[in-house]
Write an enzyme that holds these catalytic residues in place. Sequence first.
Site, PDB file in Angstrom:
ATOM      1  N   GLY A 213      39.425  35.366  28.172  1.00  9.36           N
ATOM      2  CA  GLY A 213      40.840  35.042  28.324  1.00  9.36           C
ATOM      3  C   GLY A 213      41.719  36.252  28.063  1.00  9.36           C
ATOM      4  O   GLY A 213      41.294  37.401  28.207  1.00  9.36           O
ATOM      5  N   GLY A 217      45.641  36.168  23.212  1.00  8.52           N
ATOM      6  CA  GLY A 217      44.981  34.983  22.686  1.00  8.52           C
ATOM      7  C   GLY A 217      43.647  35.315  22.052  1.00  8.52           C
ATOM      8  O   GLY A 217      43.291  34.793  20.983  1.00  8.52           O
ATOM      9  N   GLU A 237      35.854  38.535  25.766  1.00  4.91           N
ATOM     10  CA  GLU A 237      36.164  39.331  26.954  1.00  4.91           C
ATOM     11  C   GLU A 237      37.649  39.169  27.202  1.00  4.91           C
ATOM     12  O   GLU A 237      38.121  38.070  27.487  1.00  4.91           O
ATOM     13  CB  GLU A 237      35.360  38.852  28.158  1.00  4.91           C
ATOM     14  CG  GLU A 237      35.613  39.667  29.412  1.00  4.91           C
ATOM     15  CD  GLU A 237      35.037  39.016  30.652  1.00  4.91           C
ATOM     16  OE1 GLU A 237      35.791  38.875  31.639  1.00  4.91           O
ATOM     17  OE2 GLU A 237      33.861  38.626  30.629  1.00  4.91           O
ATOM     18  N   CYS A 274      38.407  39.399  36.267  1.00  9.13           N
ATOM     19  CA  CYS A 274      38.399  40.329  35.144  1.00  9.13           C
ATOM     20  C   CYS A 274      37.974  41.718  35.575  1.00  9.13           C
ATOM     21  O   CYS A 274      38.241  42.700  34.875  1.00  9.13           O
ATOM     22  CB  CYS A 274      37.477  39.817  34.044  1.00  9.13           C
ATOM     23  SG  CYS A 274      35.804  39.433  34.600  1.00  9.13           S
TER      24      CYS A 274
END
Length: 499
Positions: A213, A217, A237, A274
């Site tokens: 995420g 966070g 990650e 990502c």
Amino acid sequence: MTGRHRVDAAAQVATDASPDVDRAVRAAAAAGVERTTRAERADWLRALADAVEAHRDELVALAHDETHLSEARLGGEVTRTAAQLRFFAGVIEEGSYLEATLDAPDASLTPPRPDLRRMLRPIGPVAVFAASNFPFAFSVLGNDTASALAAGAPVVVKAHPGHPELSRRVAAIGRDALAAAGGTADALQLVEGLDAGVALVGHPLVAAVGFTGSTRGGRALFDLATARPAPIPFYGELGSLNPVVVTEAAATADVAGIAAGLAGSFTRDGGQYCTKPGLVLVPADHGFEAALDDALAEVDGQRLLTDGMAVAFVDGVDRLGSLDGAEVVLPGRLADGAAPAAAATVVTVDAVTFAAGPESWLEECFGPLTVLVRYRGDDERDRAIATLEGSLTASIHHAPGEDVRDLADALGRIAGRLVFNGWPTGVAIAWAQHHGGGWPATTASVHTSVGATAIRRWLVPVAYQDAPAGVLPPELRDGNPLGIPRREDGTPKPGSRTA
């Protein structure tokens, strides 16, 4: 206060904060997964793969409604998810992941060596935070869950709010499949909500966390995991720019082809990967920007996963565009209020300006945006590279025969995977794969979240000294009854692939 009392007190806090989380974690911990055999867990994983594929049409429709991703992309992701589950079944059957090692006693050594036998064992219940951008492959039955169950660790998944109905349905299908395969449904649990996520990381029975995420966070949860009375590993990650370097020789040889490849990579599925190439160093005055403009002419805007992400994307474009030396070449847009869409966006800056204040440029913008850094000569290029932070990938586009060893060394210090004359959006499931990198790409750069060694995150070592034969796990007994690869008295011994 004794250690036992501290655990009891922490458990009471977790129960009071979120009784649903407490019930889920306790049910997972009581499922007895750590006492199952590798053969049993391999059967579970294959049953889960079969179940996901059997419900493909239903699940793809649910995912399409909630994420706006195309049905073709989602169908491919179901196939990947099933492949991951079956892959880890093979990994545990092969057995080398256990790192089984035996040293015979030797009284002639100083100090004398006892009988020592070492292997990896399951760490305990694992919390997995599902990703927004991979509703199957990094979600309820995704790579983290597959590798944890393979290791012998029960899993409590925190569902992503971007696809709640899909998460509930996949969890139900998974629990049914586990029970039908002779396992226990309680090995897989699902919780939902922000408060549940916080309570999950803080629960004293949770032994490790896997997270995919945002940097903000992830950092908050990472800090929570390390601040516990008994800190636990947090495998996060987070954010990654995945820099690309185009050499002058490469641009001279095929500027149009490289530009077309970049256009396809950073806009793929709305740039919601990502591994999206978010920063590209290109030689000035080689026509790269014009070639990229041509390649993007036919690329349509795409609705992002959530309305919040669409707004954040526009804010990110505005932030980058306001930086000194920045030029927004192809501005992003919101198509309309009912269905926010993000258009492919390119921001340019010269390498000298970039290297003088890189911090503002190194913040990831999730969505179809890339930053072109124009350099003049290798010195400008190398100074820009020296400012880069950790990334999941780094890519080098070079001409045939060109010596790029120095570039590979420089980028290899910050990235977990180096790509040559290719693009990073696409992470193969393989024994040799590494999907990790330095901060802020991950919180634990020595580990991967894709590939066989992803299982290592959910394992801890134990050594048996002069243990009675009946105490030893079968994998460590004399004669190697399960036929796994082992190291005996320093010498590798091949296995016979028996679970």
